[in-house]
Design a protein around this motif. Structure first.
Motif, PDB file in Angstrom:
ATOM      1  N   ILE A   6      -5.064  -6.051  12.241  1.00  0.00           N
ATOM      2  CA  ILE A   6      -3.865  -6.577  11.592  1.00  0.00           C
ATOM      3  C   ILE A   6      -3.533  -5.680  10.402  1.00  0.00           C
ATOM      4  CG2 ILE A   6      -2.797  -8.586  10.487  1.00  0.00           C
ATOM      5  CD1 ILE A   6      -3.635  -9.062  13.392  1.00  0.00           C
ATOM      6  N   LYS A   9       2.769  -4.845   6.373  1.00  0.00           N
ATOM      7  CA  LYS A   9       3.926  -3.958   6.268  1.00  0.00           C
ATOM      8  C   LYS A   9       4.976  -4.619   5.389  1.00  0.00           C
ATOM      9  CE  LYS A   9       3.382  -1.985  10.869  1.00  0.00           C
ATOM     10  NZ  LYS A   9       4.050  -1.678  12.126  1.00  0.00           N
ATOM     11  N   ASN A  11       8.893  -5.429   5.046  1.00  0.00           N
ATOM     12  CA  ASN A  11      10.128  -5.508   5.809  1.00  0.00           C
ATOM     13  C   ASN A  11      11.263  -5.049   4.899  1.00  0.00           C
ATOM     14  OD1 ASN A  11      12.523  -6.288   7.067  1.00  0.00           O
ATOM     15  ND2 ASN A  11      11.562  -8.069   8.031  1.00  0.00           N
ATOM     16  N   VAL A  18       5.141  -8.571   5.815  1.00  0.00           N
ATOM     17  CA  VAL A  18       4.895  -9.114   7.149  1.00  0.00           C
ATOM     18  C   VAL A  18       3.596  -8.526   7.682  1.00  0.00           C
ATOM     19  CG1 VAL A  18       7.323  -9.544   7.703  1.00  0.00           C
ATOM     20  CG2 VAL A  18       6.320  -7.334   8.235  1.00  0.00           C
ATOM     21  N   TYR A  19       3.021  -9.186   8.653  1.00  0.00           N
ATOM     22  CA  TYR A  19       1.782  -8.721   9.262  1.00  0.00           C
ATOM     23  C   TYR A  19       2.043  -8.420  10.724  1.00  0.00           C
ATOM     24  CZ  TYR A  19      -0.250 -10.404   4.999  1.00  0.00           C
ATOM     25  OH  TYR A  19      -0.540 -10.589   3.678  1.00  0.00           O
ATOM     26  N   SER A  20       1.408  -7.363  11.205  1.00  0.00           N
ATOM     27  CA  SER A  20       1.618  -6.939  12.582  1.00  0.00           C
ATOM     28  C   SER A  20       0.318  -6.400  13.140  1.00  0.00           C
ATOM     29  CB  SER A  20       2.704  -5.848  12.614  1.00  0.00           C
ATOM     30  OG  SER A  20       2.970  -5.467  13.950  1.00  0.00           O
ATOM     31  N   GLN A  22      -1.855  -3.544  15.208  1.00  0.00           N
ATOM     32  CA  GLN A  22      -1.839  -2.093  15.410  1.00  0.00           C
ATOM     33  C   GLN A  22      -3.076  -1.726  16.229  1.00  0.00           C
ATOM     34  OE1 GLN A  22      -0.843   0.499  12.032  1.00  0.00           O
ATOM     35  NE2 GLN A  22      -2.808   1.505  12.391  1.00  0.00           N
TER      36      GLN A  22
END
Length: 130
Positions: A6, A9, A11, A18-20, A22
């Motif tokens: 996780i 980032k 936005n 925000v979390y995304s 990878q």
């Protein structure tokens, strides 16, 4: 199993955090290993596989330089795109605006399925960043 971590980032549109997910990078598969794997699935020797893959690389580059796209059956297709510096006037745009070529690969429908979440053999595992 595809491993991911996780990442945080920003936005830029909403100026929020925000979390995304990878993908965790793993070591690349080199020509030698790829050729060995292909050779083990058929009657072609590893040396023949390496020769074909090397020739394919050169020929794909040649066709892309000539403006062709290259379709590799059920694998997908390669095409070249220009990377350019823009101009505000048409008469100001010339060859110096072309910064180079970028190669794009578009996977076939079959390959997209092989890598999709709908495929039961595709799995994901979260790992914590070190």
């Amino acid at each position: 199993m595809l491993k991911y971590t996780i990442v945080m980032k920003n936005n830029p549109k909403t100026e929020t955090v925000v979390y995304s997910g990878q993908l965790v990078k793993s070591s690349p598969v080199k020509l030698e290993e790829l050729a060995q794997e292909i050779s083990s699935e058929c009657t072609v020797t590893i040396h023949d596989v390496k020769a074909v893959l090397s020739a394919m690389e050169r020929q794909i580059a040649r066709f892309l330089r000539n403006g062709n796209s290259v379709r590799l059956g059920d694998l997908g297709s390669f095409h070249a795109r220009l990377h350019c510096k823009t101009e505000t006037r048409l008469d100001a745009f010339g060859p110096d605006n072309v910064l180079g070529l970028r190669v794009r690969f578009r996977p076939s429908t079959g390959l997209r399925y092989q890598l999709s979440k709908k495929n039961p053999s595709v799995g994901f595992q979260r790992v914590d960043a070190a």
